[in-house]
Design a protein around this motif. Structure first.
Motif, mmCIF file in Angstrom:
data_model
loop_
_atom_site.group_PDB
_atom_site.id
_atom_site.type_symbol
_atom_site.label_atom_id
_atom_site.label_comp_id
_atom_site.label_asym_id
_atom_site.label_seq_id
_atom_site.Cartn_x
_atom_site.Cartn_y
_atom_site.Cartn_z
ATOM 1 N N ILE A 31 0.846 -1.199 0.000
ATOM 2 C CA ILE A 31 0.000 0.000 0.000
ATOM 3 C C ILE A 31 0.879 1.246 0.000
ATOM 4 O O ILE A 31 0.674 2.179 -0.789
ATOM 5 C CB ILE A 31 -0.947 0.009 1.222
ATOM 6 C CG1 ILE A 31 -1.975 -1.118 1.107
ATOM 7 C CG2 ILE A 31 -1.635 1.363 1.360
ATOM 8 C CD1 ILE A 31 -2.772 -1.378 2.385
ATOM 9 N N CYS A 44 -9.210 3.605 -1.702
ATOM 10 C CA CYS A 44 -8.871 2.210 -1.362
ATOM 11 C C CYS A 44 -9.133 1.280 -2.536
ATOM 12 O O CYS A 44 -8.349 0.359 -2.784
ATOM 13 C CB CYS A 44 -9.688 1.743 -0.160
ATOM 14 S SG CYS A 44 -9.390 2.663 1.363
ATOM 15 N N SER A 45 -10.207 1.521 -3.261
ATOM 16 C CA SER A 45 -10.595 0.625 -4.358
ATOM 17 C C SER A 45 -9.587 0.616 -5.508
ATOM 18 O O SER A 45 -9.584 -0.302 -6.319
ATOM 19 C CB SER A 45 -11.968 1.017 -4.898
ATOM 20 O OG SER A 45 -11.937 2.344 -5.400
ATOM 21 N N LYS A 53 -12.038 -7.590 2.106
ATOM 22 C CA LYS A 53 -12.235 -6.160 2.350
ATOM 23 C C LYS A 53 -11.974 -5.821 3.820
ATOM 24 O O LYS A 53 -11.344 -4.808 4.120
ATOM 25 C CB LYS A 53 -13.657 -5.748 1.948
ATOM 26 C CG LYS A 53 -13.888 -4.275 2.052
ATOM 27 C CD LYS A 53 -15.241 -3.854 1.524
ATOM 28 C CE LYS A 53 -15.402 -2.357 1.658
ATOM 29 N NZ LYS A 53 -16.673 -1.884 1.155
ATOM 30 N N GLY A 56 -8.274 -5.767 4.399
ATOM 31 C CA GLY A 56 -7.737 -4.539 3.805
ATOM 32 C C GLY A 56 -7.995 -3.341 4.696
ATOM 33 O O GLY A 56 -7.099 -2.509 4.924
ATOM 34 N N THR A 57 -9.209 -3.254 5.229
ATOM 35 C CA THR A 57 -9.567 -2.158 6.135
ATOM 36 C C THR A 57 -8.648 -2.153 7.348
ATOM 37 O O THR A 57 -8.195 -1.092 7.805
ATOM 38 C CB THR A 57 -11.041 -2.289 6.575
ATOM 39 O OG1 THR A 57 -11.866 -2.192 5.408
ATOM 40 C CG2 THR A 57 -11.435 -1.210 7.566
ATOM 41 N N TYR A 60 -5.208 -0.668 6.359
ATOM 42 C CA TYR A 60 -5.272 0.791 6.246
ATOM 43 C C TYR A 60 -5.337 1.434 7.636
ATOM 44 O O TYR A 60 -4.693 2.461 7.878
ATOM 45 C CB TYR A 60 -6.479 1.234 5.417
ATOM 46 C CG TYR A 60 -6.304 1.020 3.942
ATOM 47 C CD1 TYR A 60 -5.477 1.854 3.195
ATOM 48 C CD2 TYR A 60 -6.962 -0.002 3.273
ATOM 49 C CE1 TYR A 60 -5.309 1.667 1.832
ATOM 50 C CE2 TYR A 60 -6.802 -0.197 1.910
ATOM 51 C CZ TYR A 60 -5.971 0.645 1.196
ATOM 52 O OH TYR A 60 -5.804 0.455 -0.153
ATOM 53 N N GLN A 71 -6.010 9.456 5.896
ATOM 54 C CA GLN A 71 -7.233 9.051 5.212
ATOM 55 C C GLN A 71 -8.270 10.134 5.413
ATOM 56 O O GLN A 71 -8.505 10.575 6.540
ATOM 57 C CB GLN A 71 -7.779 7.731 5.776
ATOM 58 C CG GLN A 71 -6.948 6.526 5.445
ATOM 59 C CD GLN A 71 -7.620 5.248 5.895
ATOM 60 O OE1 GLN A 71 -7.966 5.098 7.062
ATOM 61 N NE2 GLN A 71 -7.808 4.332 4.965
ATOM 62 N N SER A 77 -16.097 7.301 -0.356
ATOM 63 C CA SER A 77 -14.825 6.572 -0.332
ATOM 64 C C SER A 77 -13.795 7.333 0.498
ATOM 65 O O SER A 77 -13.929 8.505 0.781
ATOM 66 C CB SER A 77 -14.303 6.343 -1.755
ATOM 67 O OG SER A 77 -14.013 7.556 -2.384
ATOM 68 N N ASN A 80 -6.532 7.953 0.395
ATOM 69 C CA ASN A 80 -5.341 7.635 1.182
ATOM 70 C C ASN A 80 -4.142 8.354 0.596
ATOM 71 O O ASN A 80 -3.947 8.351 -0.621
ATOM 72 C CB ASN A 80 -5.076 6.129 1.126
ATOM 73 C CG ASN A 80 -6.256 5.336 1.596
ATOM 74 O OD1 ASN A 80 -6.493 5.228 2.787
ATOM 75 N ND2 ASN A 80 -7.024 4.783 0.669
#
Length: 108
Positions: A31, A44-45, A53, A56-57, A60, A71, A77, A80
Motif C-alpha cells: 500500500i 482504497c478501491s 475487504k 484490507g480495512t 489501512y 485518510q 470513499s 489515502n
C-alpha cells in the motif's frame, strides 16, 4: 450533516516503533509503495489487495494509526495519502529507503 473525520496521530505523536511495525507487513508495504509511486490521494478501491475487504480495512487502519498515511473521506470513499512531510521530518530518508527496498525486492 457532519463530516466524517478519521483520527490521526499528530506529528508529535508518531513513534518510530509504530511506523516500523506498520511497514513490516508485506500488504501494508505494498500500500505504501503504491501511494509513494502515485504521489496523490488514492481511494482504497484503486489499490488491489489479495485479501478480504475487512482485512484490507485493518491494514489501512494500522497505517493510519501509526501515522504513515492520512485518510480523508471524499464522498463515500476514503482517499489515502502518505504523510511524507511528517515522516521525512521525523525520520529522514526512512520512507524513501523502505520504498526503494520494496521496489527492488519485487523486481528480483
Amino acid at each position: 450533516m457532519s463530516a466524517r473525520i478519521l483520527e490521526h496521530p499528530s506529528t508529535e505523536e508518531i513513534r518510530l516503533e509504530a511506523v516500523l511495525h506498520a511497514l513490516a507487513d508485506p500488504m501494508r508495504l505494498a500500500i505504501v509503495r503504491f501511494l509513494a509511486e502515485s504521489g496523490r490521494g488514492v481511494p482504497c478501491s484503486e489499490i488491489e489487495l489479495a485479501v478480504s475487504k475487512s482485512t484490507g480495512t485493518h491494514h489501512y487502519r494500522v497505517l493510519r494509526e501509526a501515522g504513515v498515511i492520512r485518510q480523508v473521506y471524499h464522498g463515500t470513499s476514503k482517499l489515502n495519502s502518505l504523510r511524507r512531510d511528517d515522516l521525512d521530518a521525523l525520520f529522514p530518508g526512512l520512507l524513501d529507503s523502505v520504498v526503494a527496498a520494496a521496489r527492488k525486492r519485487s523486481v528480483a
